[in-house]
Scaffold this motif. Structure first.
Motif, mmCIF file in Angstrom:
data_model
loop_
_atom_site.group_PDB
_atom_site.id
_atom_site.type_symbol
_atom_site.label_atom_id
_atom_site.label_comp_id
_atom_site.label_asym_id
_atom_site.label_seq_id
_atom_site.Cartn_x
_atom_site.Cartn_y
_atom_site.Cartn_z
ATOM 1 N N SER A 1 9.831 32.949 -8.371
ATOM 2 C CA SER A 1 10.948 32.017 -8.253
ATOM 3 C C SER A 1 10.888 31.022 -9.402
ATOM 4 O O SER A 1 10.017 30.145 -9.428
ATOM 5 C CB SER A 1 10.904 31.289 -6.905
ATOM 6 N N PHE A 2 11.799 31.164 -10.338
ATOM 7 C CA PHE A 2 11.835 30.258 -11.485
ATOM 8 C C PHE A 2 12.473 28.923 -11.120
ATOM 9 O O PHE A 2 12.443 27.976 -11.911
ATOM 10 C CB PHE A 2 12.628 30.901 -12.629
ATOM 11 N N GLU A 3 13.064 28.837 -9.926
ATOM 12 C CA GLU A 3 13.798 27.621 -9.550
ATOM 13 C C GLU A 3 12.894 26.400 -9.428
ATOM 14 O O GLU A 3 13.385 25.264 -9.488
ATOM 15 C CB GLU A 3 14.530 27.827 -8.219
ATOM 16 N N PHE A 4 11.585 26.602 -9.256
ATOM 17 C CA PHE A 4 10.682 25.458 -9.139
ATOM 18 C C PHE A 4 10.780 24.561 -10.368
ATOM 19 O O PHE A 4 10.936 23.344 -10.257
ATOM 20 C CB PHE A 4 9.241 25.945 -8.974
ATOM 21 N N VAL A 5 10.670 25.174 -11.532
ATOM 22 C CA VAL A 5 10.694 24.394 -12.772
ATOM 23 C C VAL A 5 12.074 23.766 -12.978
ATOM 24 O O VAL A 5 12.182 22.612 -13.419
ATOM 25 C CB VAL A 5 10.317 25.287 -13.974
ATOM 26 N N ILE A 6 13.124 24.483 -12.625
ATOM 27 C CA ILE A 6 14.478 23.940 -12.764
ATOM 28 C C ILE A 6 14.639 22.691 -11.912
ATOM 29 O O ILE A 6 15.177 21.666 -12.363
ATOM 30 C CB ILE A 6 15.528 25.005 -12.362
ATOM 31 N N LEU A 7 14.167 22.752 -10.669
ATOM 32 C CA LEU A 7 14.274 21.589 -9.779
ATOM 33 C C LEU A 7 13.440 20.418 -10.283
ATOM 34 O O LEU A 7 13.848 19.252 -10.178
ATOM 35 C CB LEU A 7 13.836 21.979 -8.366
ATOM 36 N N MET A 8 12.277 20.712 -10.853
ATOM 37 C CA MET A 8 11.450 19.641 -11.408
ATOM 38 C C MET A 8 12.149 18.976 -12.595
ATOM 39 O O MET A 8 12.118 17.746 -12.745
ATOM 40 C CB MET A 8 10.088 20.191 -11.825
ATOM 41 N N LEU A 9 12.806 19.773 -13.433
ATOM 42 C CA LEU A 9 13.517 19.212 -14.581
ATOM 43 C C LEU A 9 14.729 18.390 -14.143
ATOM 44 O O LEU A 9 15.018 17.329 -14.709
ATOM 45 C CB LEU A 9 13.956 20.334 -15.524
ATOM 46 N N LEU A 10 15.443 18.867 -13.128
ATOM 47 C CA LEU A 10 16.598 18.108 -12.632
ATOM 48 C C LEU A 10 16.150 16.781 -12.013
ATOM 49 O O LEU A 10 16.790 15.735 -12.235
ATOM 50 C CB LEU A 10 17.367 18.943 -11.600
ATOM 51 N N SER A 11 15.074 16.814 -11.248
ATOM 52 C CA SER A 11 14.570 15.564 -10.672
ATOM 53 C C SER A 11 14.049 14.632 -11.767
ATOM 54 O O SER A 11 14.176 13.408 -11.660
ATOM 55 C CB SER A 11 13.467 15.859 -9.657
ATOM 56 N N LEU A 12 13.498 15.208 -12.829
ATOM 57 C CA LEU A 12 13.036 14.395 -13.953
ATOM 58 C C LEU A 12 14.213 13.692 -14.628
ATOM 59 O O LEU A 12 14.120 12.520 -15.009
ATOM 60 C CB LEU A 12 12.288 15.274 -14.949
ATOM 61 N N CYS A 13 15.324 14.395 -14.754
ATOM 62 C CA CYS A 13 16.529 13.785 -15.325
ATOM 63 C C CYS A 13 16.997 12.615 -14.468
ATOM 64 O O CYS A 13 17.385 11.554 -14.983
ATOM 65 C CB CYS A 13 17.630 14.845 -15.446
ATOM 66 N N SER A 14 16.959 12.782 -13.153
ATOM 67 C CA SER A 14 17.365 11.692 -12.263
ATOM 68 C C SER A 14 16.400 10.511 -12.357
ATOM 69 O O SER A 14 16.822 9.352 -12.256
ATOM 70 C CB SER A 14 17.446 12.197 -10.824
ATOM 71 N N MET A 15 15.112 10.776 -12.580
ATOM 72 C CA MET A 15 14.145 9.688 -12.722
ATOM 73 C C MET A 15 14.419 8.867 -13.980
ATOM 74 O O MET A 15 14.314 7.631 -13.970
ATOM 75 C CB MET A 15 12.728 10.243 -12.770
ATOM 76 N N LEU A 16 14.769 9.544 -15.071
ATOM 77 C CA LEU A 16 15.087 8.817 -16.304
ATOM 78 C C LEU A 16 16.304 7.918 -16.100
ATOM 79 O O LEU A 16 16.342 6.776 -16.580
ATOM 80 C CB LEU A 16 15.344 9.811 -17.440
ATOM 81 N N LEU A 17 17.307 8.421 -15.388
ATOM 82 C CA LEU A 17 18.486 7.608 -15.105
ATOM 83 C C LEU A 17 18.143 6.465 -14.151
ATOM 84 O O LEU A 17 18.694 5.363 -14.264
ATOM 85 C CB LEU A 17 19.590 8.480 -14.508
#
Length: 483
Positions: free
Chosen positions: A111-127
């Motif tokens: 499941s490659f979605e793990f890394v995708i979800l981590m990157l999306l949450s990282l984007c929200s943290m920066l905001l």
């Protein structure tokens, strides 16, 4: 003006676009019969790591490094405080992804979605770190939470992971509702959601009980997110049910983003000594309860959950001070806590075979003496034994508490630090002096974790020799909030 705003959020734009491209790459190729349905978790993991590193480079080479810049009509702000915390979040997330890559291979995760979800949450943290408006703040927190709910329940064949995701979702939605209600009351009483406008408004013209209720609700929402007592009830179950690399991500990156946003709101915008008593009480409760609860834990993940709650209590000492010294000590302690956590989780991920209870670490000093020594030094540091980095962080926090007159916080902090030595040193006792029921031969550590362990071990061991660079960076960041 639009170009100016877009340049300010260039790292976030790049991270979001790159994540969408990685999602499309994974969705198209992993379902392709022509390529034999290849497992892409490792590929996307490396590409995700490269994306985070490029985002980190864009953040460090910010086009407005020397002054505070507000953009999108005051919804976001970029200054030294934003720069430091964004860099910290990106660096810690890159470390978590790096030490998870071998985990993907060994667990045969397809499941490659793990890394995708981590990157999306990282984007929200920066905001979230750069949020300068209640609306932007709430949207960023919710964006992060939605990703975390899925990550917590990511092990589909584990009922514990499903339970963790469900508990996190229900309690997280409840806390988000409380946070949103507080933001709504703030807007109802003041007519604005911008942090700068809130700082300019004279609170004497606002109904005192109403504004106190609004601040209380917002504080409760934030305290739930950082797992402070008495809003910690979800953390042990969620940490235990989540995969180890997800637990590492939960323990490190979100605390930086949420504490940064709390400092921006409560210290820079609507600071008042009366409201700071909320964090004073939660700091005391977190230190005392986590210290007592951790003493009876036998499972490693639940122990680390209570250890994390205890460290949040120490961090709230600096928050409760509300001074430049308090904020600086909080930021220093946060950097040191992240370094120790990365070291600890790198060890756990490399010893993941049948590692569930603390007793499973028995005789590690005989099977892997170097790793046992590294883990022992990290535990000594978390206990606050001098001259390691953990002692330095607690010393600065207690010194800041004494400087602002919070003698009780400093005394309780010292007392709980002494008590915590019991259960942290228990790890050393198990590794060096106990014999396991069954012997386990661990496979050699991969190069990525070895590099991370070397860097963090050097940081924990020799931080006291040259702390000046971190002092200068944190002082500059703290001044952005207090001037």
């Amino acid at each position: 003006m639009l170009i100016h705003d877009l340049l300010a959020i260039l790292p976030e734009i790049f991270l979001c676009c790159a994540t969408i491209l990685l999602l499309m790459y994974g969705a198209f190729f992993s379902t392709s019969e022509r390529y034999g349905y290849p497992p892409l978790a490792s590929n996307i993991g490396w590409l995700g790591l490269l994306t985070v590193l490029i985002t980190l480079l864009l953040t460090v080479s910010h086009p407005f490094p020397n002054f505070a810049v507000c953009c999108f009509h005051g919804s976001l702000i970029f200054d030294h405080f934003t720069l430091m915390n964004s860099t910290l979040v990106l660096a810690s997330s890159a470390c978590v992804i790096l030490m998870s890559l071998e985990y993907f291979k060994q667990e045969t995760f397809n499941s490659f979605e793990f890394v995708i979800l981590m990157l999306l949450s990282l984007c929200s943290m920066l905001l979230m770190i750069s949020a300068y408006d209640l609306i932007a703040m709430y949207l960023a927190i919710e964006f992060q939470s939605l990703c975390f709910y899925v990550l917590a329940a990511s092990k589909r064949n584990s009922e514990f992971s499903t339970e963790a995701g469900l508990k996190y979702f229900i309690l997280g939605a409840f806390s988000s509702g409380i946070l949103l209600l507080g933001c709504s009351l703030i807007y109802g009483f003041t007519g604005t959601t911008n942090f700068e406008d809130l700082a300019k408004i004279t609170l004497l013209d606002i109904p005192e009980k109403g504004i106190f209720l609004a601040i209380l609700l917002i504080a409760v929402g934030f305290l739930f997110k950082i797992t402070a007592v008495p809003f910690h009830m979800w953390a042990p179950d969620v940490y235990e049910g989540s995969p180890t690399f997800v637990m590492a991500f939960f323990s490190i990156a979100p605390k930086v983003a949420i504490l940064a946003n709390m400092l921006r709101l409560f210290v820079s915008s609507i600071y008042d000594p009366t409201w700071q008593q909320i964090f004073f009480v939660c700091s005391l409760a977190s230190m005392l309860f986590a210290t007592l609860a951790a003493m009876s834990q036998k499972k490693i993940k639940r122990f680390l959950a209570y250890s994390s709650i205890g460290h949040v209590g120490y961090l709230l000492i600096g928050f409760s001070c509300g001074t430049v010294e308090g904020i600086q000590s909080l930021l220093i302690a946060l950097v040191i806590y992240i370094g120790m956590s990365i070291n600890l989780f790198a060890v756990l991920l490399s010893l993941r075979q049948s590692l569930k209870y603390i007793a499973d670490l028995g005789a590690l000093a005989k099977t892997n003496p170097v790793l046992a020594l590294t883990l022992s030094m990290t535990m000594f540091s978390m206990a606050g034994i001098p001259p390691l980095a953990g002692f330095c962080s607690k010393f600065y926090l207690f010194f800041a508490a004494l400087g602002c007159g919070a003698v009780l916080l400093a005394l309780v902090g010292v007392l709980t630090s002494v008590i915590s030595c019991f259960y942290y040193i228990r790890f050393v006792k198990v590794m060096y002096f106990e014999t396991p029921k069954r012997w386990v031969v661990y496979s050699p550590m991969d190069q990525a974790k070895a590099i991370l362990l070397g860097i963090t071990f050097f940081f924990v061991l020799f931080f006291f020799l040259y702390p000046s660079p971190l002092f200068l960076i944190t002082h500059q960041a703290a001044l952005c909030l207090c001037i």
